[in-house]
Motif scaffolding. Structure first.
Motif, PDB file in Angstrom:
ATOM      1  N   UNK A  21      10.418  -7.147  -2.504  1.00  0.00           N
ATOM      2  CA  UNK A  21      10.210  -5.694  -2.709  1.00  0.00           C
ATOM      3  C   UNK A  21       9.154  -5.367  -3.525  1.00  0.00           C
ATOM      4  N   UNK A  22       9.494  -5.830  -4.640  1.00  0.00           N
ATOM      5  CA  UNK A  22       8.435  -5.451  -6.011  1.00  0.00           C
ATOM      6  C   UNK A  22       6.820  -5.730  -5.587  1.00  0.00           C
ATOM      7  N   UNK A  23       6.608  -6.671  -4.692  1.00  0.00           N
ATOM      8  CA  UNK A  23       5.167  -6.980  -4.314  1.00  0.00           C
ATOM      9  C   UNK A  23       4.667  -5.898  -3.528  1.00  0.00           C
ATOM     10  N   UNK A  24       5.184  -5.081  -2.941  1.00  0.00           N
ATOM     11  CA  UNK A  24       4.779  -4.224  -1.758  1.00  0.00           C
ATOM     12  C   UNK A  24       3.578  -3.415  -2.445  1.00  0.00           C
ATOM     13  N   UNK A  25       3.421  -2.897  -3.682  1.00  0.00           N
ATOM     14  CA  UNK A  25       2.487  -2.144  -4.147  1.00  0.00           C
ATOM     15  C   UNK A  25       1.268  -2.880  -4.394  1.00  0.00           C
ATOM     16  N   UNK A  26       1.342  -4.083  -4.970  1.00  0.00           N
ATOM     17  CA  UNK A  26       0.295  -4.917  -4.929  1.00  0.00           C
ATOM     18  C   UNK A  26      -0.362  -5.549  -3.775  1.00  0.00           C
ATOM     19  N   UNK A  27       0.582  -5.406  -2.716  1.00  0.00           N
ATOM     20  CA  UNK A  27       0.185  -6.086  -1.442  1.00  0.00           C
ATOM     21  C   UNK A  27      -0.440  -4.810  -0.818  1.00  0.00           C
ATOM     22  N   UNK A  28       0.106  -3.829  -0.710  1.00  0.00           N
ATOM     23  CA  UNK A  28      -0.695  -2.524   0.002  1.00  0.00           C
ATOM     24  C   UNK A  28      -2.024  -2.323  -0.830  1.00  0.00           C
ATOM     25  N   UNK A  29      -2.247  -2.220  -2.166  1.00  0.00           N
ATOM     26  CA  UNK A  29      -3.404  -1.881  -2.815  1.00  0.00           C
ATOM     27  C   UNK A  29      -4.479  -2.977  -2.457  1.00  0.00           C
ATOM     28  N   UNK A  30      -4.036  -4.239  -2.337  1.00  0.00           N
ATOM     29  CA  UNK A  30      -5.219  -5.300  -2.005  1.00  0.00           C
ATOM     30  C   UNK A  30      -5.691  -5.175  -0.501  1.00  0.00           C
TER      31      UNK A  30
END
Length: 111
Positions: A21-30
């Protein structure tokens, strides 16, 4: 704290971390920074994830629950994703991507 599989590589600073769950932001930004890059190869990643919510949903409720998805991390930097899909014959299929700025840096060749 969510548990996840972490795989060390031959480069100590590069790890594969099962998506949580906590990877969603980094994943989306990339993805968001690399939309043109994905589109030039007719890759559906950019279209599939129009916002952070869609990424989070795919992590929490994957289309293929048998597929293991890992973020490629270089230290604290999310550089891409690799997936392992179990096949009926007992083997695995791999696939993945790196953000535009991380292409041709050897991430696809790390063991």
């Amino acid at each position: 704290m969510e548990r996840r599989i972490i795989i060390c590589t031959s480069k100590p600073e590069v790890t594969l971390k099962q998506l949580i769950r906590s990877d969603a932001k980094a994943y989306f930004l990339l993805i968001d920074k690399s939309r043109d890059h994905f589109s030039q190869y007719e890759d559906i990643t950019a279209k599939k994830y129009p916002n952070e919510k869609s990424v989070l949903e795919s992590i929490l409720h994957p289309a293929n629950p048998k597929k293991l998805r890992f973020g490629i991390w270089d230290g604290e930097t999310f550089v891409g994703m690799v997936g392992l899909t179990h096949l009926k014959n007992g083997s695995c299929e791999t696939g993945g991507w790196t953000g535009k700025e991380f292409c041709r840096k050897g991430y696809g060749m790390i063991t």
